[in-house]
Design an enzyme around this catalytic site. Structure first.
Site, PDB file in Angstrom:
ATOM      1  N   HIS A  85     -25.889  10.816   3.552  1.00  0.00           N
ATOM      2  CA  HIS A  85     -26.154  12.260   3.513  1.00  0.00           C
ATOM      3  C   HIS A  85     -25.149  12.996   2.627  1.00  0.00           C
ATOM      4  O   HIS A  85     -24.806  14.154   2.868  1.00  0.00           O
ATOM      5  CB  HIS A  85     -26.143  12.861   4.924  1.00  0.00           C
ATOM      6  N   ASN A 124     -33.784  14.477  11.033  1.00  0.00           N
ATOM      7  CA  ASN A 124     -34.329  14.163   9.711  1.00  0.00           C
ATOM      8  C   ASN A 124     -35.674  14.869   9.523  1.00  0.00           C
ATOM      9  O   ASN A 124     -36.142  15.574  10.412  1.00  0.00           O
ATOM     10  CB  ASN A 124     -34.521  12.647   9.547  1.00  0.00           C
ATOM     11  N   TYR A 170     -20.456  10.029  14.285  1.00  0.00           N
ATOM     12  CA  TYR A 170     -20.419  11.258  13.498  1.00  0.00           C
ATOM     13  C   TYR A 170     -19.063  11.945  13.595  1.00  0.00           C
ATOM     14  O   TYR A 170     -18.467  12.327  12.596  1.00  0.00           O
ATOM     15  CB  TYR A 170     -21.540  12.200  13.936  1.00  0.00           C
TER      16      TYR A 170
END
Length: 483
Positions: A54, A127, A337
């Site tokens: 990303h 997404n 993350y």
């Protein structure tokens, strides 16, 4: 920035910002020219490491507005009444490309929303597809390695991509999405978004529900063909970023209608598909979409490096009334993350303006480290304390989930109609003949670049198991292209 004399980073006025200090006219530059050294040293460090995935993205601020009463399902404060508005920041992205890659490519699109709620920031990291390639986070590094540059050739390799997909049949559903018409959105404004994972909502009475989020674009779905995308990617690598920014500048604010699918917790155990399998959808006939909100983007970032590149999103950022599910991909992302952001942006990344809470104050004893701004002053840094420090609420954000059995490396539970191909086949059979032809052409062009016959044959066989016609057409198309 206010008007006034240019200064150094320490605030001293700058006399000459055009010429370096030298030993005489035309002489060598002096090390005592601290302005020169400061500017060059800062310039060398202006870019933080790009995201591993990303990396290529764009973002905008906006508003989420509640349009229907969902208090029977969740006690989240920002969803507490119809008409309530919450500031948001949304980052769009491609997945595989690096920071300089073009926008118009066949790749999933990230759809990450930060809700600045009065109970803290809630991050919904999804997404533009409702499913993903794998169902267990332990496979994620391997999957991404196949999408990135090969360590020997330095290029993206079709052999790596289809070798992994062929050996990972659970990817068949997502690959069918990716190589279909929606695989290359025409812009970020003209695509849907999905939370993808299953999450938990819980209400004031303590009742829990499993949920899936859907963001339906109000601009309509628009996509690019492979040929259109190839031309656009070469002519304007920044096409999607430019489109989003200029639309907002014109006052054409993009919006999405937001829905949720709700499953009572008791129904999960016997549902025909595993509701926590990220490679599966919940058919709308079983759990229809329920509208509950409207999302609008109406303000561009003032600085993409400070706000888009340094923005961080973590699915572990929950608020009261919302929590995780046993989805094994989600469970891995709850750690990965936050850990990626601590490495990439820094341990105090949550203090940056784009990341810190906007509707409340973060009260935490986590402090110090690089770029700590001293906001806590002399306050005690432990809990409990008797000096008026923050205290625990004794009320968890989400409801507990019962567990049983022994520990060990376990496969995802299989439900009555679970297999790796049924939903990919259902998706194929929903397509028109023209859509099927484009899907087969797109896949055949990609698979024809594979150098080993066994890899190509294994990849084709997954689609044959999804639908016999699908596999037959694909096999013929690949054979033609490979001669």
């Amino acid at each position: 920035m206010t008007q006034g004399p240019l200064t150094t980073e320490a605030g001293a006025p700058v006399a000459d910002n055009q010429n370096s200090e030298t030993a005489g006219i035309g002489g060598p530059v002096l090390v005592q020219d601290q302005l020169l050294l400061e500017k060059l040293a800062h310039f060398n460090r202006e870019r933080i490491p790009e995201r591993v995935v990303h990396a290529r993205g764009a973002g905008a601020y906006g508003t989420f507005t509640v349009t229907a009463d969902v208090t029977g399902y969740t006690r989240a404060g920002f969803l507490s009444e119809v008409g309530k508005e919450t500031e948001v920041f949304l980052r769009f992205s491609t997945v595989a490309g690096n920071l300089g890659a073009p926008d118009a490519v066949r790749d999933p699109r990230g759809f990450a929303v930060k809700f600045y709620t009065e109970e803290g920031n809630y991050d919904l990291v999804g997404n533009n597809t409702p499913v993903f390639f794998i169902r267990d986070a332990i496979k994620f590094p391997d999957f991404i390695h196949t999408q990135k540059r090969d360590p020997y050739t330095g290029s993206q390799e079709a052999d790596n991509v289809f070798d992994f997909w062929g050996l990972s049949p659970e990817s068949t559903h997502q690959v069918t999405w990716l190589f279909g018409d929606r695989g290359i959105p025409a812009s970020y404004r003209h695509m849907d978004g999905f939370g993808s994972h299953t999450y938990q909502w819980n209400n004031e009475a303590g009742e829990a529900f499993w949920v899936k989020y859907h963001f339906k674009t109000d601009q309509g779905i628009k996509n690019l063909t492979a040929q259109e995308a190839e031309i656009l990617a070469g002519k304007d690598p920044d096409s999607h970023q430019r489109d989003l920014r200029e639309a907002i500048e014109r006052g054409e604010y993009p919006t999405w209608t937001v829905y949720v699918q709700l499953m009572p917790v008791a129904e999960a155990a016997t549902y025909r598909f595993n509701p926590f399998d990220l490679t599966k959808v919940w058919p709308h006939a079983d759990y229809p979409l329920i509208e509950f909100g409207k999302l609008e983007l109406n303000r561009n970032p003032e600085n993409i490096f400070a706000e888009v590149e340094q923005s961080i999103f973590s699915p572990a950022h929950f608020v009261p009334g919302i929590g995780p599910s046993p989805d094994k991909m989600l469970q891995g992302r709850l750690f990965s993350y936050g850990d990626a952001h601590r490495y990439r942006v820094g341990i105090n990344a949550d203090h940056l303006p784009v990341n810190r809470p906007h509707a409340t104050e973060a009260r935490t004893h986590s402090r110090d480290g690089r770029l700590y701004d001293g906001r806590h002053r002399g306050a005690k840094n432990y809990e409990p304390n008797s000096f008026g420090g923050p205290f625990q609420t004794d009320r968890p954000l989400w409801q507990p989930v019962p567990v049983s059995g022994v520990t060990g490396e376990t496969v995802t539970p299989v439900h009555a109609e679970d297999n790796d191909f049924v939903q990919a086949g259902n998706l194929y059979r929903l397509m028109t003949q023209e859509e099927k032809e484009r899907l087969v052409d797109n896949l055949a062009n990609a698979i024809s670049g594979v150098t080993r016959d066994d890899i190509a044959e294994r990849a084709i066989d997954n689609f044959r198991q999804a639908d016999e016609d699908f596999g037959k057409r694909l096999e013929a198309a690949v054979r033609t292209l490979r001669g």
